[in-house]
Design a protein around this motif. Sequence first.
Motif, PDB file in Angstrom:
ATOM      1  N   GLU A  69       0.852  -1.193   0.000  1.00 28.40           N
ATOM      2  CA  GLU A  69       0.000   0.000   0.000  1.00 28.40           C
ATOM      3  C   GLU A  69       0.883   1.235   0.000  1.00 28.40           C
ATOM      4  O   GLU A  69       1.825   1.324   0.775  1.00 28.40           O
ATOM      5  CB  GLU A  69      -0.905  -0.008   1.229  1.00 28.40           C
ATOM      6  CG  GLU A  69      -1.911   1.131   1.211  1.00 28.40           C
ATOM      7  CD  GLU A  69      -2.964   0.991   2.303  1.00 28.40           C
ATOM      8  OE1 GLU A  69      -3.716   0.003   2.292  1.00 28.40           O
ATOM      9  OE2 GLU A  69      -3.016   1.883   3.159  1.00 28.40           O
ATOM     10  N   THR A  91      -8.005   1.648  -5.375  1.00 23.27           N
ATOM     11  CA  THR A  91      -7.399   2.969  -5.540  1.00 23.27           C
ATOM     12  C   THR A  91      -8.353   4.065  -5.110  1.00 23.27           C
ATOM     13  O   THR A  91      -9.511   4.080  -5.513  1.00 23.27           O
ATOM     14  CB  THR A  91      -6.998   3.220  -7.015  1.00 23.27           C
ATOM     15  OG1 THR A  91      -5.873   2.405  -7.314  1.00 23.27           O
ATOM     16  CG2 THR A  91      -6.617   4.672  -7.255  1.00 23.27           C
ATOM     17  N   TYR A  92      -7.823   4.965  -4.261  1.00 21.29           N
ATOM     18  CA  TYR A  92      -8.515   6.213  -4.003  1.00 21.29           C
ATOM     19  C   TYR A  92      -7.776   7.240  -4.842  1.00 21.29           C
ATOM     20  O   TYR A  92      -6.597   7.483  -4.613  1.00 21.29           O
ATOM     21  CB  TYR A  92      -8.439   6.587  -2.524  1.00 21.29           C
ATOM     22  CG  TYR A  92      -8.915   7.991  -2.236  1.00 21.29           C
ATOM     23  CD1 TYR A  92     -10.263   8.255  -2.009  1.00 21.29           C
ATOM     24  CD2 TYR A  92      -8.030   9.063  -2.231  1.00 21.29           C
ATOM     25  CE1 TYR A  92     -10.702   9.539  -1.778  1.00 21.29           C
ATOM     26  CE2 TYR A  92      -8.469  10.357  -2.002  1.00 21.29           C
ATOM     27  CZ  TYR A  92      -9.802  10.586  -1.770  1.00 21.29           C
ATOM     28  OH  TYR A  92     -10.241  11.869  -1.548  1.00 21.29           O
ATOM     29  N   GLY A  93      -8.425   7.805  -5.828  1.00 16.92           N
ATOM     30  CA  GLY A  93      -7.719   8.786  -6.648  1.00 16.92           C
ATOM     31  C   GLY A  93      -8.513   9.208  -7.858  1.00 16.92           C
ATOM     32  O   GLY A  93      -9.673   8.828  -8.039  1.00 16.92           O
ATOM     33  N   CYS A  94      -7.838   9.982  -8.694  1.00 20.66           N
ATOM     34  CA  CYS A  94      -8.481  10.549  -9.874  1.00 20.66           C
ATOM     35  C   CYS A  94      -8.539   9.522 -11.003  1.00 20.66           C
ATOM     36  O   CYS A  94      -8.064   8.392 -10.869  1.00 20.66           O
ATOM     37  CB  CYS A  94      -7.719  11.785 -10.325  1.00 20.66           C
ATOM     38  SG  CYS A  94      -6.015  11.424 -10.770  1.00 20.66           S
ATOM     39  N   LYS A 138       3.067  15.053   4.201  1.00 18.48           N
ATOM     40  CA  LYS A 138       4.096  15.967   4.715  1.00 18.48           C
ATOM     41  C   LYS A 138       4.156  15.918   6.221  1.00 18.48           C
ATOM     42  O   LYS A 138       3.200  15.629   6.859  1.00 18.48           O
ATOM     43  CB  LYS A 138       3.792  17.387   4.244  1.00 18.48           C
ATOM     44  CG  LYS A 138       4.174  17.548   2.806  1.00 18.48           C
ATOM     45  CD  LYS A 138       3.538  18.788   2.207  1.00 18.48           C
ATOM     46  CE  LYS A 138       3.362  18.580   0.714  1.00 18.48           C
ATOM     47  NZ  LYS A 138       2.547  19.609   0.109  1.00 18.48           N
ATOM     48  N   LEU A 197      -4.598   9.180   1.799  1.00 18.88           N
ATOM     49  CA  LEU A 197      -5.846   9.843   1.409  1.00 18.88           C
ATOM     50  C   LEU A 197      -5.643  11.354   1.385  1.00 18.88           C
ATOM     51  O   LEU A 197      -6.213  12.058   0.564  1.00 18.88           O
ATOM     52  CB  LEU A 197      -6.957   9.482   2.386  1.00 18.88           C
ATOM     53  CG  LEU A 197      -7.397   8.015   2.382  1.00 18.88           C
ATOM     54  CD1 LEU A 197      -8.373   7.755   3.516  1.00 18.88           C
ATOM     55  CD2 LEU A 197      -8.056   7.659   1.054  1.00 18.88           C
ATOM     56  N   ALA A 198      -4.778  11.829   2.287  1.00 20.04           N
ATOM     57  CA  ALA A 198      -4.557  13.279   2.371  1.00 20.04           C
ATOM     58  C   ALA A 198      -3.918  13.828   1.104  1.00 20.04           C
ATOM     59  O   ALA A 198      -4.199  14.945   0.701  1.00 20.04           O
ATOM     60  CB  ALA A 198      -3.691  13.599   3.577  1.00 20.04           C
ATOM     61  N   CYS A 199      -3.059  13.025   0.465  1.00 20.96           N
ATOM     62  CA  CYS A 199      -2.405  13.546  -0.747  1.00 20.96           C
ATOM     63  C   CYS A 199      -3.283  13.349  -1.975  1.00 20.96           C
ATOM     64  O   CYS A 199      -2.967  13.806  -3.060  1.00 20.96           O
ATOM     65  CB  CYS A 199      -1.021  12.945  -0.946  1.00 20.96           C
ATOM     66  SG  CYS A 199      -0.966  11.405  -1.856  1.00 20.96           S
ATOM     67  N   GLY A 200      -4.415  12.663  -1.787  1.00 13.33           N
ATOM     68  CA  GLY A 200      -5.358  12.543  -2.899  1.00 13.33           C
ATOM     69  C   GLY A 200      -5.195  11.275  -3.716  1.00 13.33           C
ATOM     70  O   GLY A 200      -5.983  11.023  -4.618  1.00 13.33           O
ATOM     71  N   ASP A 201      -4.167  10.494  -3.430  1.00 16.46           N
ATOM     72  CA  ASP A 201      -3.974   9.219  -4.131  1.00 16.46           C
ATOM     73  C   ASP A 201      -3.534   8.168  -3.117  1.00 16.46           C
ATOM     74  O   ASP A 201      -2.596   8.396  -2.367  1.00 16.46           O
ATOM     75  CB  ASP A 201      -2.842   9.316  -5.165  1.00 16.46           C
ATOM     76  CG  ASP A 201      -3.189  10.225  -6.325  1.00 16.46           C
ATOM     77  OD1 ASP A 201      -4.210   9.955  -6.981  1.00 16.46           O
ATOM     78  OD2 ASP A 201      -2.444  11.181  -6.560  1.00 16.46           O
ATOM     79  N   GLN A 202      -4.196   7.039  -3.128  1.00 16.57           N
ATOM     80  CA  GLN A 202      -3.742   5.929  -2.303  1.00 16.57           C
ATOM     81  C   GLN A 202      -4.078   4.634  -3.028  1.00 16.57           C
ATOM     82  O   GLN A 202      -5.167   4.504  -3.583  1.00 16.57           O
ATOM     83  CB  GLN A 202      -4.414   5.954  -0.927  1.00 16.57           C
ATOM     84  CG  GLN A 202      -3.838   4.903   0.006  1.00 16.57           C
ATOM     85  CD  GLN A 202      -4.469   4.951   1.386  1.00 16.57           C
ATOM     86  OE1 GLN A 202      -5.691   4.934   1.503  1.00 16.57           O
ATOM     87  NE2 GLN A 202      -3.650   5.021   2.411  1.00 16.57           N
ATOM     88  N   MET A 203      -3.120   3.699  -3.049  1.00 19.63           N
ATOM     89  CA  MET A 203      -3.362   2.435  -3.736  1.00 19.63           C
ATOM     90  C   MET A 203      -2.980   1.262  -2.865  1.00 19.63           C
ATOM     91  O   MET A 203      -2.005   1.318  -2.112  1.00 19.63           O
ATOM     92  CB  MET A 203      -2.543   2.366  -5.011  1.00 19.63           C
ATOM     93  CG  MET A 203      -3.075   3.321  -6.051  1.00 19.63           C
ATOM     94  SD  MET A 203      -1.979   3.449  -7.436  1.00 19.63           S
ATOM     95  CE  MET A 203      -2.598   4.971  -8.126  1.00 19.63           C
ATOM     96  N   ARG A 204      -3.749   0.182  -2.994  1.00 22.07           N
ATOM     97  CA  ARG A 204      -3.435  -1.067  -2.311  1.00 22.07           C
ATOM     98  C   ARG A 204      -3.450  -2.168  -3.371  1.00 22.07           C
ATOM     99  O   ARG A 204      -4.388  -2.279  -4.157  1.00 22.07           O
ATOM    100  CB  ARG A 204      -4.486  -1.357  -1.230  1.00 22.07           C
ATOM    101  CG  ARG A 204      -4.163  -2.581  -0.374  1.00 22.07           C
ATOM    102  CD  ARG A 204      -5.268  -2.830   0.632  1.00 22.07           C
ATOM    103  NE  ARG A 204      -5.445  -1.650   1.495  1.00 22.07           N
ATOM    104  CZ  ARG A 204      -6.610  -1.314   2.055  1.00 22.07           C
ATOM    105  NH1 ARG A 204      -7.684  -2.038   1.850  1.00 22.07           N
ATOM    106  NH2 ARG A 204      -6.692  -0.256   2.830  1.00 22.07           N
ATOM    107  N   HIS A 223       4.855  14.310  -1.395  1.00 18.81           N
ATOM    108  CA  HIS A 223       3.443  14.288  -1.771  1.00 18.81           C
ATOM    109  C   HIS A 223       2.844  12.913  -1.517  1.00 18.81           C
ATOM    110  O   HIS A 223       1.767  12.775  -0.947  1.00 18.81           O
ATOM    111  CB  HIS A 223       3.305  14.673  -3.243  1.00 18.81           C
ATOM    112  CG  HIS A 223       1.915  14.529  -3.767  1.00 18.81           C
ATOM    113  ND1 HIS A 223       0.877  15.294  -3.301  1.00 18.81           N
ATOM    114  CD2 HIS A 223       1.394  13.688  -4.684  1.00 18.81           C
ATOM    115  CE1 HIS A 223      -0.227  14.934  -3.921  1.00 18.81           C
ATOM    116  NE2 HIS A 223       0.041  13.963  -4.767  1.00 18.81           N
TER     117      HIS A 223
END
Lengths: 203, 390
Positions: A39, A67-70, A203, A43-50, A199
Amino acid sequence: MASSFMAQWVYTDVVKDHFMNPRNLWKEGEEFEADGIGEVGSLACGDQMRVGIKVRDGRIADLRWLTYGCASAIASTSMMSEMAIGMTLEEAYHLTPQMITEALGGLPEHKFHCSVLGDKALRAAIDDYLEKNGIENRLKGTTARMICECKGVTDHMIEELVKSGKVHDFEGLQALTGCCTVCGKCRDKIMEELNEQLHIYGK
Amino acid sequence: MGRYVYLDNNGTTAMAAEVIDFIHQNDGLYGNASSMHSLGRDAAAGIDWARGMVARLVDAPAEGIYFTSGATESNNTVFAIFRDLIDEGSCRDRIVLSTVEHPASIETAKYLIGKGYRVDFAPVDHEGRLDLARLAELVGDDVCLVSVMVGNNESGTIQPVKEAAAIAHSHGAFFHTDATQAIGKIPVSVKDIGADYLSLSGHKFYGPKGIGVLYASPSAPMGPYIHGGHQEKGMRAGTYNNQAIYGIGKAAELAMANLQDEHDRLWAMREKLRKGILERIPDVIVNGAADAEHCLPGTLNVSFSGAEGESILLYLDMEGIEVSTGSACATGSLEPSYVLLAAGLDVELAHGSIRFSFGRYNTMEDVDYVLEKLPPIIEKIRDMSTRKVR
């Protein structure tokens, strides 16, 4: 709506297809016993993948992801999953964001960073598999890219330092690695890599 | 092709048919409005008429109305006026603005900071509303300009501009308000607010793009920002954009005629959508002010946890529904909406924010359509997400 112009979609048709119909998604309640899980992102940076992988005879036998993201992030992970299944662990370890974006028919330049998480999550899953099974990890480090040649600082070193919370800014990185203290030519590349890692890992 | 639902009216509006017709009716008036011949004088008469309409719209004297290319230019002009006064050695050398101003102000202020000017930002509360007590602390006798918008473009929150103007004036500072987003939705009166300057854009209330207004009180400092000919009393050079000016005049006339009806209709659609979303979708947060008194009537900004905004926007777009998002991914930067973050919203929720903004041509059927299409989209995205919201 009368008009004389008709724009293309934001992304390529391949991206659109993977975004609308994501492949190998880790569905709720699905029986998928992963041999390794990776993983990355937050989530805070706008992208998360597992990413979860099944390994048979040294190859990725199957893979599931979340994936949480665009749209770029979703399509990149989906494309990565199709490419990785069937690969040897070594091949999969060397899958790059460039290979994924190429297969997607390209991404807008400011969207490129959305595609770098998929292969990172895959590598993390392979690392996890090797560790869980007590297999020596000969792959780790083989994908490193030299950024500061004078001091021998690689992208993986920067990633590890940011990930472990030892580095939060350029000054901290310089103090620990000595990067950019000799010829100074790498400064832009160091900043680019550092900002990307900050990112991804928050941070 | 299914239904098409435009819900990005805070971004821009369609020109009203009445405005388009009016522009066509007057397309013979192509003369340079600065010329002395008949065609020039006729063109100038049309501009005077439009100036009067816009003046009435914001309850201001017509001699204070300057036509610009839009609110971005108007805001830039105001900051440039005070930059020049500071450069000339004014003892008032500090500017104060809120943290949620439009980029046309925020970025101009940041530019000035980069050049060494003194600028302070007044914070907002959790509804995105200006903290008047903090503003009062920040404004002193060294302040030349205070700038606070009437209503926020992202959250819809209406600011206490009258009170903010009073604070500015109590220290002898001038007060500017960016009314761009409020025009045509709520009453905006220069006199009531006590504003020395006001900015607006034609395209936010069914007028043409590329035309806007800067109001400057006849007793407030004014200076040229675009140099050249003697248009606008020498304060804003460039040949008059006759047709656009007639268009903004017509749009102003329509806005005045429909104001209360427009407000009530927009608020009813917004409320129906808000309630419908909260009934159908779990884990939703409504951003900004909650009541009609403190929120622009057509704006609904909501955050969906576990769902990223650009993905929501693009799936909605596939269904013909056009919205905007505060997600970083849609802006090209790595940071999500500074307006929502300034109100204390969690970063993840800012990435998952969607702004629905209603306009004159939306209907209750549009709301029904969104309420039919949105829940499965959020569910699909959440199913894909690393965070399962259950």
